[in-house]
Design a protein around this motif. Structure first.
Motif, mmCIF file in Angstrom:
data_model
loop_
_atom_site.group_PDB
_atom_site.id
_atom_site.type_symbol
_atom_site.label_atom_id
_atom_site.label_comp_id
_atom_site.label_asym_id
_atom_site.label_seq_id
_atom_site.Cartn_x
_atom_site.Cartn_y
_atom_site.Cartn_z
ATOM 1 N N VAL A 7 7.374 -8.666 -4.698
ATOM 2 C CA VAL A 7 6.787 -8.963 -3.390
ATOM 3 C C VAL A 7 6.195 -7.690 -2.794
ATOM 4 N N GLU A 8 6.952 -6.611 -2.850
ATOM 5 C CA GLU A 8 6.508 -5.358 -2.248
ATOM 6 C C GLU A 8 5.220 -4.850 -2.891
ATOM 7 N N LYS A 9 5.143 -4.911 -4.224
ATOM 8 C CA LYS A 9 3.948 -4.436 -4.927
ATOM 9 C C LYS A 9 2.739 -5.307 -4.594
ATOM 10 N N LEU A 10 2.926 -6.624 -4.567
ATOM 11 C CA LEU A 10 1.813 -7.517 -4.240
ATOM 12 C C LEU A 10 1.362 -7.320 -2.795
ATOM 13 N N CYS A 11 2.297 -7.039 -1.895
ATOM 14 C CA CYS A 11 1.928 -6.765 -0.500
ATOM 15 C C CYS A 11 1.030 -5.534 -0.409
ATOM 16 N N GLU A 12 1.303 -4.516 -1.213
ATOM 17 C CA GLU A 12 0.456 -3.319 -1.243
ATOM 18 C C GLU A 12 -0.959 -3.669 -1.698
ATOM 19 N N ILE A 13 -1.054 -4.603 -2.641
ATOM 20 C CA ILE A 13 -2.348 -4.953 -3.224
ATOM 21 C C ILE A 13 -3.177 -5.811 -2.277
ATOM 22 N N ILE A 14 -2.559 -6.853 -1.684
ATOM 23 C CA ILE A 14 -3.357 -7.800 -0.896
ATOM 24 C C ILE A 14 -3.223 -7.626 0.611
ATOM 25 N N GLY A 15 -2.323 -6.764 1.059
ATOM 26 C CA GLY A 15 -2.252 -6.460 2.478
ATOM 27 C C GLY A 15 -1.444 -7.420 3.335
ATOM 28 N N TYR A 16 -0.671 -8.291 2.726
ATOM 29 C CA TYR A 16 0.220 -9.156 3.493
ATOM 30 C C TYR A 16 1.509 -8.405 3.800
ATOM 31 N N THR A 17 2.223 -8.856 4.832
ATOM 32 C CA THR A 17 3.571 -8.348 5.056
ATOM 33 C C THR A 17 4.502 -9.104 4.115
ATOM 34 N N PRO A 18 5.654 -8.526 3.781
ATOM 35 C CA PRO A 18 6.601 -9.256 2.923
ATOM 36 C C PRO A 18 6.999 -10.609 3.520
ATOM 37 N N TYR A 19 7.151 -10.668 4.838
ATOM 38 C CA TYR A 19 7.504 -11.930 5.493
ATOM 39 C C TYR A 19 6.430 -12.990 5.239
ATOM 40 N N THR A 20 5.165 -12.632 5.432
ATOM 41 C CA THR A 20 4.055 -13.575 5.235
ATOM 42 C C THR A 20 3.976 -14.017 3.779
#
Length: 72
Positions: A7-20
């Motif tokens: 989740v954390e790595k994908l959040c870095e890539i697409i700019g979402y928060t982990p919650y979203t």
């Protein structure tokens, strides 16, 4: 399944928060896998999902409006 990311790595890539991102997983709006209670993502599936979300953006400054009215 070497292409699994967190989740954390994908959040870095697409700019979402982990919650979203986790909410989108629960709502089944993004392709994911839940392994031992942790969401994981396959890079290829995420790329396809992102491609399906792509929208064409039009630069309004380059649009020319031509009004042709026939006068009878």
């Amino acid at each position: 399944m070497d292409n699994l990311i967190s989740v954390e790595k994908l959040c870095e890539i697409i700019g979402y928060t982990p919650y979203t991102l986790r909410r989108k997983c629960r709502e089944r709006k993004i392709p994911c896998y839940k392994i031992d209670g942790v969401y994981k993502f396959l890079i290829g599936e995420v790329e396809e999902w992102l491609e399906s979300k792509k929208q064409r953006v039009v630069d309004k400054t380059k649009i020319k409006v031509i009004n042709k009215i026939k006068m009878a």
